[in-house]
Scaffold this motif. Structure first.
Motif, PDB file in Angstrom:
ATOM      1  N   GLN B 134      -0.801   4.063  13.482  1.00 45.07           N
ATOM      2  CA  GLN B 134      -0.163   2.783  13.804  1.00 45.07           C
ATOM      3  C   GLN B 134       0.200   2.794  15.269  1.00 45.07           C
ATOM      4  OE1 GLN B 134       0.781  -0.257  11.979  1.00 45.07           O
ATOM      5  NE2 GLN B 134       0.931  -0.688  14.173  1.00 45.07           N
ATOM      6  N   GLU B 135      -0.416   1.912  16.025  1.00 43.25           N
ATOM      7  CA  GLU B 135      -0.108   1.852  17.448  1.00 43.25           C
ATOM      8  C   GLU B 135       1.233   1.164  17.665  1.00 43.25           C
ATOM      9  OE1 GLU B 135      -3.651   1.412  19.680  1.00 43.25           O
ATOM     10  OE2 GLU B 135      -2.626   0.415  21.339  1.00 43.25           O
ATOM     11  N   LEU B 136       1.929   1.564  18.727  1.00 41.28           N
ATOM     12  CA  LEU B 136       3.216   0.958  19.072  1.00 41.28           C
ATOM     13  C   LEU B 136       3.056   0.265  20.422  1.00 41.28           C
ATOM     14  CD1 LEU B 136       5.494   4.032  18.168  1.00 41.28           C
ATOM     15  CD2 LEU B 136       4.822   2.144  16.676  1.00 41.28           C
ATOM     16  N   PRO B 137       2.501  -0.934  20.416  1.00 41.65           N
ATOM     17  CA  PRO B 137       2.183  -1.596  21.694  1.00 41.65           C
ATOM     18  C   PRO B 137       3.435  -2.117  22.398  1.00 41.65           C
ATOM     19  CG  PRO B 137       1.648  -3.036  19.857  1.00 41.65           C
ATOM     20  CD  PRO B 137       2.129  -1.741  19.254  1.00 41.65           C
ATOM     21  N   GLU B 138       3.265  -2.494  23.651  1.00 44.08           N
ATOM     22  CA  GLU B 138       4.388  -3.010  24.437  1.00 44.08           C
ATOM     23  C   GLU B 138       4.593  -4.494  24.141  1.00 44.08           C
ATOM     24  OE1 GLU B 138       3.189  -1.236  28.438  1.00 44.08           O
ATOM     25  OE2 GLU B 138       5.379  -1.178  28.544  1.00 44.08           O
ATOM     26  N   GLN B 141       7.560  -7.246  19.115  1.00 43.03           N
ATOM     27  CA  GLN B 141       7.583  -6.779  17.727  1.00 43.03           C
ATOM     28  C   GLN B 141       7.785  -5.269  17.635  1.00 43.03           C
ATOM     29  OE1 GLN B 141       3.911  -7.460  15.619  1.00 43.03           O
ATOM     30  NE2 GLN B 141       4.619  -6.374  13.784  1.00 43.03           N
ATOM     31  N   TRP B 142       7.165  -4.537  18.546  1.00 40.42           N
ATOM     32  CA  TRP B 142       7.192  -3.080  18.469  1.00 40.42           C
ATOM     33  C   TRP B 142       8.154  -2.436  19.453  1.00 40.42           C
ATOM     34  CZ3 TRP B 142       5.230  -0.908  14.341  1.00 40.42           C
ATOM     35  CH2 TRP B 142       4.247  -1.600  13.620  1.00 40.42           C
ATOM     36  N   GLU B 145      10.605   0.163  17.964  1.00 36.75           N
ATOM     37  CA  GLU B 145       9.879   1.325  17.459  1.00 36.75           C
ATOM     38  C   GLU B 145       9.373   2.188  18.623  1.00 36.75           C
ATOM     39  OE1 GLU B 145       9.904   1.540  14.244  1.00 36.75           O
ATOM     40  OE2 GLU B 145       8.559   3.214  13.801  1.00 36.75           O
ATOM     41  N   ARG B 146       8.916   1.511  19.660  1.00 35.93           N
ATOM     42  CA  ARG B 146       8.423   2.215  20.851  1.00 35.93           C
ATOM     43  C   ARG B 146       9.561   2.968  21.541  1.00 35.93           C
ATOM     44  NH1 ARG B 146       3.752   1.453  24.323  1.00 35.93           N
ATOM     45  NH2 ARG B 146       4.369   1.797  26.475  1.00 35.93           N
ATOM     46  N   LEU B 147      10.703   2.339  21.646  1.00 31.03           N
ATOM     47  CA  LEU B 147      11.872   3.011  22.232  1.00 31.03           C
ATOM     48  C   LEU B 147      12.274   4.211  21.378  1.00 31.03           C
ATOM     49  CD1 LEU B 147      14.431   0.406  23.632  1.00 31.03           C
ATOM     50  CD2 LEU B 147      12.935   2.000  24.869  1.00 31.03           C
ATOM     51  N   HIS B 148      12.204   4.027  20.063  1.00 33.31           N
ATOM     52  CA  HIS B 148      12.544   5.108  19.134  1.00 33.31           C
ATOM     53  C   HIS B 148      11.602   6.293  19.348  1.00 33.31           C
ATOM     54  CE1 HIS B 148      14.034   7.085  15.610  1.00 33.31           C
ATOM     55  NE2 HIS B 148      12.907   6.967  14.935  1.00 33.31           N
ATOM     56  N   ALA B 149      10.301   5.987  19.434  1.00 30.72           N
ATOM     57  CA  ALA B 149       9.307   7.040  19.676  1.00 30.72           C
ATOM     58  C   ALA B 149       9.626   7.766  20.977  1.00 30.72           C
ATOM     59  CB  ALA B 149       7.910   6.437  19.739  1.00 30.72           C
ATOM     60  N   HIS B 178      -0.165   5.016  29.104  1.00 35.59           N
ATOM     61  CA  HIS B 178       0.002   5.759  27.864  1.00 35.59           C
ATOM     62  C   HIS B 178       0.090   4.854  26.643  1.00 35.59           C
ATOM     63  CE1 HIS B 178       0.997   8.992  30.674  1.00 35.59           C
ATOM     64  NE2 HIS B 178       0.593   9.788  29.708  1.00 35.59           N
ATOM     65  N   VAL B 179      -0.553   5.295  25.590  1.00 39.04           N
ATOM     66  CA  VAL B 179      -0.495   4.603  24.307  1.00 39.04           C
ATOM     67  C   VAL B 179       0.477   5.372  23.412  1.00 39.04           C
ATOM     68  CG1 VAL B 179      -1.821   3.916  22.277  1.00 39.04           C
ATOM     69  CG2 VAL B 179      -2.892   3.869  24.552  1.00 39.04           C
ATOM     70  N   PHE B 180       1.502   4.687  22.950  1.00 35.54           N
ATOM     71  CA  PHE B 180       2.417   5.285  21.980  1.00 35.54           C
ATOM     72  C   PHE B 180       1.929   4.934  20.581  1.00 35.54           C
ATOM     73  CE2 PHE B 180       6.140   6.996  24.178  1.00 35.54           C
ATOM     74  CZ  PHE B 180       5.850   6.604  25.479  1.00 35.54           C
ATOM     75  N   TYR B 181       2.053   5.887  19.684  1.00 33.70           N
ATOM     76  CA  TYR B 181       1.626   5.609  18.314  1.00 33.70           C
ATOM     77  C   TYR B 181       2.425   6.447  17.335  1.00 33.70           C
ATOM     78  CZ  TYR B 181      -1.140   9.939  18.752  1.00 33.70           C
ATOM     79  OH  TYR B 181      -1.539  11.237  18.950  1.00 33.70           O
TER      80      TYR B 181
END
Lengths: 199, 199
Positions: B134-138, B141-142, B145-149, B178-181
């Motif tokens: 599951q990608e966490l895009p900028e 919505q995400w 989740e991205r900050l959490h990652a 960078h891609v967060f996922y």
């Protein structure tokens, strides 16, 4: 080709940073490469180089190692397990108890193997091998190859290591359940990371 | 379920053995398990147990680790690379530069991740995770989740470790490449090996 990244030696600085700090990219004509630089909150910095390895360097890593991770796939479902191996003549030799890995490689012989040599978090090499599964059955045709595999593997592989046995498997008295195989290497690539102190 | 194997403590004995020695399988009613025994050429033997791990044990290995091998596949071609991760809420969080791994997981989100904890050649644990990319895009919505990652990853992941950068990549000024996922874990299994001295 190689990339480099300049980071603070003090990791606490890194912890205070956010992903946005990664955007501070600047060209470094002196080094002839682009440089990705973190804001320097203290004086100490060093530079990380990531470079592609030559095939000779890849082979050296493969020869010096014995533990690898082997990935196979079936119906586009990936599967990865640790294996112990011996390398000779562009082949990885190994053995396994029967199971998912063997079944899947029989169905789809394309595999990818990853190996690494970690000196430290700042100094590592990672090698990828792409190749084909070839079973070495107990037949006259494969007798010599199987003996060759065994002679290489017995140098340093122990039977209780990953792949050598599995929980609760029903054994057949008087028959070796182990499957010997080799991975013929079609291609290998590698990356190496090295830190360079810039005071 | 668990299997066990009794081997000579003296490895030289093992080297003198042949694959046929593996066929000396015997039932061990006292232990309630089958025993695979090597011929004992000296007095010293110990027994290797391989057993399946509980999910709690698997989670403990995943939580205590940070380096894993991630396998994905495309058109039934497997690919495996080392990743650094942080674990929380049945998810592995990680990041990567764009490249084959990200492209393939976007096309086929099924992945398999392998982790291990090696205390010694006789004592190890290996865990497999099956899950979905599951990608966490900028995007808004995400965002959380991205900050959490990021908050999890910055605890112990360094940007120059595998996946953090790659050779010769063209950087775009002012944009984080960078891609967060995260890998949502559907299933986890594990095996543990332990040696037991039998004098």
């Amino acid at each position: 080709m190689r990339s480099l990244i300049r980071i603070n030696r003090n990791r606490n600085d890194l912890r205070r940073s956010t992903p946005q700090v990664l955007t501070s990219v600047k060209a470094s004509p002196a080094l002839g490469r682009q440089t990705r630089a973190f804001r320097s909150l203290d004086e100490g910095t060093y530079i990380m180089f990531i470079r592609e390895m030559t095939e000779e360097e890849c082979i050296a890593v493969v020869k010096s190692g014995r533990l690898a991770r082997l990935a196979c796939s079936k119906d586009d479902r990936p599967y990865v397990v640790p294996i112990h191996y011996a390398y000779a003549g562009r082949c990885l030799y190994s053995f396994s108890m029967p199971g998912r890995k063997i079944e899947w490689m029989r169905a789809n012989p394309r595999v990818c193997v990853q190996l690494d040599a970690f000196s430290s978090a700042q100094q590592w090499k990672s090698v990828l091998l792409y190749g084909q599964y070839q079973e070495l059955p107990e037949t006259a045709q494969w007798h010599n190859e199987r003996l060759h595999a065994w002679s290489l593997l017995q140098e340093h592989v122990n039977w209780w290591e990953p792949g050598g046995l599995k929980p609760g498997l029903q054994q057949t008295l008087g028959a070796s359940p182990h499957v010997f195989y080799c991975i013929g290497v079609d291609e290998m690539t590698g990356r190496a990371a090295v830190a360079e102190d810039r005071g």
